[in-house]
Scaffold this active site. Structure first.
Site, PDB file in Angstrom:
ATOM      1  N   HIS A 112       4.861   6.144   2.367  1.00 28.28           N
ATOM      2  CA  HIS A 112       5.093   7.453   2.990  1.00 28.28           C
ATOM      3  C   HIS A 112       6.128   7.343   4.107  1.00 28.28           C
ATOM      4  O   HIS A 112       6.930   8.257   4.323  1.00 28.28           O
ATOM      5  CB  HIS A 112       3.786   8.005   3.562  1.00 28.28           C
ATOM      6  N   HIS A 132       0.133  -3.483   6.489  1.00 29.98           N
ATOM      7  CA  HIS A 132      -1.112  -3.438   7.262  1.00 29.98           C
ATOM      8  C   HIS A 132      -2.297  -4.043   6.511  1.00 29.98           C
ATOM      9  O   HIS A 132      -3.371  -4.160   7.067  1.00 29.98           O
ATOM     10  CB  HIS A 132      -1.446  -1.979   7.626  1.00 29.98           C
ATOM     11  N   CYS A 170      -7.696  -2.594   3.362  1.00 36.01           N
ATOM     12  CA  CYS A 170      -7.299  -1.186   3.195  1.00 36.01           C
ATOM     13  C   CYS A 170      -7.795  -0.615   1.868  1.00 36.01           C
ATOM     14  O   CYS A 170      -8.669   0.225   1.848  1.00 36.01           O
ATOM     15  CB  CYS A 170      -5.782  -1.027   3.315  1.00 36.01           C
ATOM     16  N   SER A 195       0.410   3.884   1.655  1.00 31.63           N
ATOM     17  CA  SER A 195       0.561   4.457   2.998  1.00 31.63           C
ATOM     18  C   SER A 195       1.900   4.065   3.616  1.00 31.63           C
ATOM     19  O   SER A 195       2.574   4.889   4.245  1.00 31.63           O
ATOM     20  CB  SER A 195      -0.584   3.995   3.903  1.00 31.63           C
ATOM     21  N   CYS A 207       0.832  -1.201   0.000  1.00 32.49           N
ATOM     22  CA  CYS A 207       0.000   0.000   0.000  1.00 32.49           C
ATOM     23  C   CYS A 207       0.866   1.250   0.000  1.00 32.49           C
ATOM     24  O   CYS A 207       1.966   1.268   0.561  1.00 32.49           O
ATOM     25  CB  CYS A 207      -0.906  -0.022   1.234  1.00 32.49           C
TER      26      CYS A 207
END
Length: 353
Positions: free
Chosen positions: A31, A47, A150, A28, A26
């Protein structure tokens, strides 16, 4: 990222230990990899995972050993005001185990190892709080089920749960990566009459058609004017799924009167957003955000799994490739280059008995 061995504690009363079957890459996590957002180190990222429950603590009742589950970063306490009012994805007191020596779930040479989002799905096993997992139907394939935790939850939920797109509405989606594609199919499921996909990458725009986009617009300068011309005045909802201030502004400016721009993308830590004041007032438009689909994951994940099993939710086309854990850095290079929708790490030999 490096692949190393860590030690897992046994599950405490409210924890579960999971043998990971698949874990999605992902944006996220990216980042944190590149330093856009801070996180304590060392940390096991990941996650968006699926797997099989191997052990449960004595207080765990909603899952048992052998169950197939999906993890979600929206861990909840169940007792705070947000949880009690049906918004446990905004939990004020997420349960976590203190990462002190001797108390951490994960450790290496006696020193604690952090878990991203209290999960850490880029691993063969996870030890997590029981309020971080949702059981899924027995016939749900685990290699695509991970996406429910997600990308699907965030995207489909943003359209259906947060914006509450209605039949006949016109929608624009800026950013057609893994989450953006799910916003598109969420809008399709909700009955939107026109779904305009916006991206700089022609390959992503073509893929957007598979998920329900009716119109394709190349991103960049002039995109607001193109969308407003296509819709003869603007869209009812514009979803920004990148996390950049300029594209949030674009989403805001392509609204018709009474419309809403929905921030879904994760912005860089400390960044600001500006929008023009007069259109905000005179056209009665709004700027809202959506976090993790704006819906309790333990309710939404089984529902979305059923939609997949009924052939109404497309997960198979989201997976660009299945890779081994050893290819994770290459996978993130491809994600950063925009050449994949979703790469999924799969662990051989993990499945239902």
């Amino acid at each position: 990222m490096s692949i190393e061995d860590v030690d897992l504690d046994g599950p405490r009363p409210d924890e579960v230990r999971i043998r990971v079957a698949a874990s999605g890459l992902c944006h996220s996590d990216y980042h944190f990899i590149v330093g856009d957002m801070p996180h304590p180190l060392p940390v096991v990222l990941g996650h968006e995972a699926s797997g099989i429950v191997e052990a449960v603590g004595e207080n765990v009742r909603h899952v048992k050993v052998g169950d197939a589950v999906v993890s979600c970063i929206s861990t909840y306490c169940g007792e705070c005001t947000q949880c009690q009012t049906g918004h446990n994805y905004r939990c004020d007191d997420k349960p976590a185990r203190a990462p002190a020596i001797g108390e951490a779930r994960l450790s290496q040479a006696g020193k604690p190892v952090h878990q991203f989002g209290q999960l850490g799905g880029f691993a063969e096993e996870m030890l997590i709080h029981a309020h971080s997992v949702s059981r899924i139907p027995e016939d749900m394939p685990l290699d695509v089920a991970c996406l429910l935790g997600c990308a699907v939850l965030t995207g489909v939920g943003a359209a259906i749960e947060r914006a509450k797109v209605r039949p006949g509405d016109m929608v624009a989606v800026i950013g057609c990566g893994g989450v953006g594609l799910n916003v598109i199919q969420g809008a399709r499921l909700a009955g939107a009459s026109r779904i305009i996909a916006v991206d700089l990458n022609p390959a992503k725009l073509e893929l957007a058609k598979v998920f329900g986009a009716t119109d394709l617009v190349a991103g960049g300068d002039g995109v607001v004017e193109q969308v407003r011309e296509l819709t003869k005045g603007g869209v009812d909802y514009a979803f920004e799924v990148i996390g950049l201030a300029p594209t949030v502004r674009q989403a805001f400016m392509m609204l018709r009167k009474g419309g809403a721009a929905v921030m879904v993308g994760v912005p860089k830590f400390g960044s600001d957003i500006s929008i023009p004041a007069m259109p905000f007032l005179q056209q009665e438009v709004s700027l809202i955000s959506s976090m993790m689909g704006s819906v309790p994951f333990q309710v939404a994940i089984p529902r979305y799994a059923q939609l997949y099993l009924e052939g109404r939710l497309n997960l198979d086309s989201l997976v660009s490739q299945r890779i081994a854990l050893t290819d994770i850095n290459k996978g993130y290079e491809q994600l950063a280059a925009g050449s994949v929708a979703r790469s999924v790490i799969t662990f051989e030999g993990v499945g239902r008995a």
